[in-house]
Design a protein around this motif. Structure first.
Motif, mmCIF file in Angstrom:
data_model
loop_
_atom_site.group_PDB
_atom_site.id
_atom_site.type_symbol
_atom_site.label_atom_id
_atom_site.label_comp_id
_atom_site.label_asym_id
_atom_site.label_seq_id
_atom_site.Cartn_x
_atom_site.Cartn_y
_atom_site.Cartn_z
ATOM 1 N N SER A 1 14.021 29.698 35.100
ATOM 2 C CA SER A 1 13.924 28.449 34.352
ATOM 3 C C SER A 1 12.449 28.071 34.216
ATOM 4 N N CYS A 2 12.141 27.204 33.264
ATOM 5 C CA CYS A 2 10.756 26.768 33.058
ATOM 6 C C CYS A 2 10.213 26.065 34.299
ATOM 7 N N GLY A 3 11.047 25.235 34.903
ATOM 8 C CA GLY A 3 10.616 24.519 36.094
ATOM 9 C C GLY A 3 10.266 25.450 37.234
ATOM 10 N N MET A 4 11.093 26.498 37.443
ATOM 11 C CA MET A 4 10.809 27.444 38.518
ATOM 12 C C MET A 4 9.564 28.266 38.205
ATOM 13 N N ASN A 5 9.356 28.640 36.945
ATOM 14 C CA ASN A 5 8.140 29.380 36.581
ATOM 15 C C ASN A 5 6.895 28.549 36.883
ATOM 16 N N TYR A 6 6.965 27.254 36.616
ATOM 17 C CA TYR A 6 5.824 26.374 36.906
ATOM 18 C C TYR A 6 5.530 26.350 38.407
ATOM 19 N N ARG A 7 6.572 26.153 39.223
ATOM 20 C CA ARG A 7 6.381 26.059 40.664
ATOM 21 C C ARG A 7 5.926 27.391 41.252
ATOM 22 N N LEU A 8 6.492 28.497 40.763
ATOM 23 C CA LEU A 8 6.095 29.817 41.244
ATOM 24 C C LEU A 8 4.641 30.123 40.875
ATOM 25 N N SER A 9 4.261 29.799 39.661
ATOM 26 C CA SER A 9 2.888 30.057 39.218
ATOM 27 C C SER A 9 1.893 29.236 40.036
ATOM 28 N N LYS A 10 2.232 27.984 40.262
ATOM 29 C CA LYS A 10 1.367 27.111 41.040
ATOM 30 C C LYS A 10 1.205 27.646 42.471
ATOM 31 N N ALA A 11 2.323 28.080 43.083
ATOM 32 C CA ALA A 11 2.257 28.621 44.441
ATOM 33 C C ALA A 11 1.461 29.914 44.474
ATOM 34 N N TRP A 12 1.652 30.775 43.466
ATOM 35 C CA TRP A 12 0.946 32.063 43.405
ATOM 36 C C TRP A 12 -0.565 31.843 43.295
ATOM 37 N N LEU A 13 -0.983 30.860 42.476
ATOM 38 C CA LEU A 13 -2.411 30.567 42.320
ATOM 39 C C LEU A 13 -3.007 30.015 43.618
ATOM 40 N N ARG A 14 -2.247 29.169 44.305
ATOM 41 C CA ARG A 14 -2.713 28.637 45.596
ATOM 42 C C ARG A 14 -2.952 29.756 46.589
ATOM 43 N N LYS A 15 -2.061 30.730 46.568
ATOM 44 C CA LYS A 15 -2.194 31.842 47.502
ATOM 45 C C LYS A 15 -3.386 32.728 47.145
ATOM 46 N N ARG A 16 -3.538 33.037 45.852
ATOM 47 C CA ARG A 16 -4.603 33.944 45.427
ATOM 48 C C ARG A 16 -5.982 33.291 45.502
ATOM 49 N N ILE A 17 -6.089 32.038 45.095
ATOM 50 C CA ILE A 17 -7.404 31.391 45.010
ATOM 51 C C ILE A 17 -7.808 30.744 46.330
ATOM 52 N N PHE A 18 -6.856 29.985 46.929
ATOM 53 C CA PHE A 18 -7.194 29.222 48.125
ATOM 54 C C PHE A 18 -6.694 29.877 49.420
ATOM 55 N N LYS A 19 -6.054 31.042 49.291
ATOM 56 C CA LYS A 19 -5.552 31.788 50.454
ATOM 57 C C LYS A 19 -4.591 30.941 51.294
ATOM 58 N N LYS A 20 -3.785 30.116 50.614
ATOM 59 C CA LYS A 20 -2.836 29.250 51.299
ATOM 60 C C LYS A 20 -1.524 29.989 51.568
ATOM 61 N N THR A 21 -0.933 29.735 52.730
ATOM 62 C CA THR A 21 0.390 30.273 53.036
ATOM 63 C C THR A 21 1.428 29.554 52.183
ATOM 64 N N ILE A 22 2.320 30.317 51.594
ATOM 65 C CA ILE A 22 3.361 29.730 50.759
ATOM 66 C C ILE A 22 4.617 29.505 51.590
ATOM 67 N N PHE A 23 5.072 28.266 51.618
ATOM 68 C CA PHE A 23 6.284 27.901 52.336
ATOM 69 C C PHE A 23 7.414 27.676 51.328
ATOM 70 N N PRO A 24 8.661 27.732 51.786
ATOM 71 C CA PRO A 24 9.771 27.434 50.868
ATOM 72 C C PRO A 24 9.626 26.085 50.167
#
Length: 532
Positions: free
Chosen positions: A236-259
């Motif tokens: 869904s569009c909403g899930m793509n937004y949340r997944l993309s945001k989490a992926w960028l946080r992980k790649r750029i800020f090296k943040k651990t992704i939680f559920p």
């Protein structure tokens, strides 16, 4: 009107009153409901073979007389009728039969009949639990039509499989995974399928066993969020937004992704033993405080936490509740013929541990039944929340059973059978339920070898591997839980020769399953003293 109808009309106050209004009862009103439904159950029981047997061909006219006439019962008192599904001997026609394992019993399974009245009550308790799980204050809840419900529990014929069954036609809920699958699927596979669907469309509610939820959470953190063009077309569009945001946080800020970075849950519901120890960790993973619910095969769902999530309340219209104080259980240990005294809901004391005794209402089969459930009464009233009857914390099964995470249930008979099959040189043993530093439960088996085995210097790891092999041989599904919980359910310690026998010479035979803590301490302290 169904819950769907009420939600369509946005009658939220009426919904709360219908399903959660019992929370406003005084203790006296609570007991009046208990008494009235017991009298109705006695009437039904007096007209059937099972009831006439248990009530000794008498018809009690009060709770007091009922408790005097009807003995405390176990499944052995029902097996000849229930295992043969003799509906004609029961107080009401069964609509569905629920199944569970019978630890140390004469049959591999126990069967429990559910009448139409029991199913209606179960539907109401399930809905009340969903409302409590999605509420942050009294009278307010976030449950809505078409919410996505991740149901990570066993399907029918197990109790948890009743949830999709009783909600069908009552409220439009999208279950993840789909509840109408025809093929048998393991719990781990169900959770995997459900998580894949949730990744595409989201989750609003999640119901699972506490330890399974912990393992899912930890595995999610270890596995990086993956994005692909193919998956984005499925999401869904909403899930793509949340997944993309989490992926960028992980790649750029090296943040651990939680559920909680992927899903915004309205409610997280967990069940099983040891859930109390997992609450804080689960909240950290999912961003919502989990709500505990309690049920069993014979009584159905009988208790849930409220919006405060600070103690279980027992639904007044499901069963009559009696409680055996721990002091009475101690008397039973020293005298097996002793009949323990019980207390009713209005006779409890805060801070005391009790064994629950229940009588099913609405045509249920079980009278004054002991399933071995142990509860701590945390309070007799909660003035802050306006709850004027007792609240509880579920502790464990009775000491004769070691329950690991609601899956592995071990009795003395089970271990004896494994020892015999394995041909291991064990002279004596006892088993204790313990916890890892991560609050994961396991069974700690202390063994004493025979004289020849000590001469051969057999390694404890070898003994443990052999025991696990035969535990899995007897109960493969139940013992294959490392993939679910991330922890081995068995740890074995070989004691020095004579450790257990020395204790028994001075104190008598040790209780083999969950012996009292002072006994274990005396054995281990004796070993430490001999090594100094």
């Amino acid at each position: 009107m169904t819950l769907n109808d009420l939600l369509k009309q946005k009658k939220h106050k009426e919904i709360w009153q219908k399903y959660c209004g019992f929370i406003d009862l005084s203790l006296q009103e609570y007991m009046r409901i208990q008494t009235r439904l017991l009298m109705e159950q006695i009437e039904l029981m007096s007209e059937c073979e099972l009831g006439q047997r248990l009530m000794r061909n008498r018809k009690p006219a009060s709770i007091e007389e009922f408790r005097q006439i009807v003995p405390l019962t176990t499944y052995c008192d029902y097996e000849d009728i229930l295992l043969k599904k003799q509906a004609s001997a029961l107080p009401a026609e069964p609509v569905v039969w629920i199944e569970t394992t019978w630890e140390g019993g004469k049959s591999p399974v126990k069967l429990a009949p559910y009448s139409e009245g029991m199913l209606r009550a179960h539907r109401a308790t399930v809905i009340a639990t969903m409302l409590f799980a999605t509420s942050k204050r009294k009278g307010s809840f976030a449950l809505r039509r078409f919410d996505r419900f991740m149901h990570g529990m066993a399907p029918l014929p197990y109790l948890t499989g009743l949830i999709p069954y009783v909600l069908d036609g009552e409220v439009d809920v999208e279950f993840l995974p789909e509840s109408d699958t025809k093929e048998p699927v393991s719990i781990s596979r169900r959770n995997s399928l459900g998580m894949n669907q949730a990744m595409r469309h989201g989750i609003d509610l999640f119901f699972g066993i506490g330890n399974v939820l912990m393992n899912i959470s930890e595995q999610f953190v270890k596995e990086p969020v993956r994005l692909s063009l193919r998956s984005m077309f499925q999401n869904s569009c909403g899930m793509n937004y949340r997944l993309s945001k989490a992926w960028l946080r992980k790649r750029i800020f090296k943040k651990t992704i939680f559920p909680k970075d992927i899903w915004d849950l309205k409610g997280l519901i967990h069940a099983g033993t040891d859930t109390f120890f997992l609450k804080e960790k689960l909240e950290n993973f999912w961003g919502v405080e989990p709500l505990e619910v309690f049920g069993g095969t014979e009584p159905s769902c009988i208790a849930a936490e409220t919006w405060s999530k600070n103690g279980l309340v027992m639904f007044p219209d499901v069963c009559l509740y009696e409680f055996i104080p721990e002091s009475e259980l101690v008397k039973c240990e020293s005298n097996p013929l002793y009949v323990p005294k019980t207390s009713l809901m209005d006779e409890l004391n805060a801070g005391v541990t009790y064994e629950l005794v229940f009588t099913c209402f609405r045509g249920g089969a079980f009278l004054r039944y002991r399933a071995g459930y142990m509860f701590l009464c945390v309070s007799t009233e909660n003035v802050r929340d306006g709850v004027m009857f007792p609240q509880f914390r579920y502790l464990n099964r009775l000491t004769s059973v070691i329950d690991v995470a609601g899956f592995v249930r071990v009795t003395e008979q089970t271990i004896e059978q494994v020892v015999e099959l394995s041909k291991l040189p064990l002279a004596n043993w006892f088993a204790v339920k313990e916890f890892t530093v991560e609050s994961r439960p396991y069974m700690h088996l202390f063994v004493e070898l025979d004289e020849e085995a000590y001469m051969q210097d057999i390694d404890a790891d070898v003994i443990q591997d052999q025991l696990i092999l035969y535990f899995r041989y007897l109960d493969l599904d139940e013992w294959d839980i490392e993939s679910l919980f991330g922890v081995d359910p068995l740890v074995t310690t070989v004691l020095p020769r004579g450790s257990i026998s020395a204790y028994e010479s001075a104190n008598g035979q040790i209780q083999r399953i969950n012996p009292i803590a002072p006994a274990v301490a005396e054995i281990l302290n004796g070993i430490s003293s001999s090594l100094e």
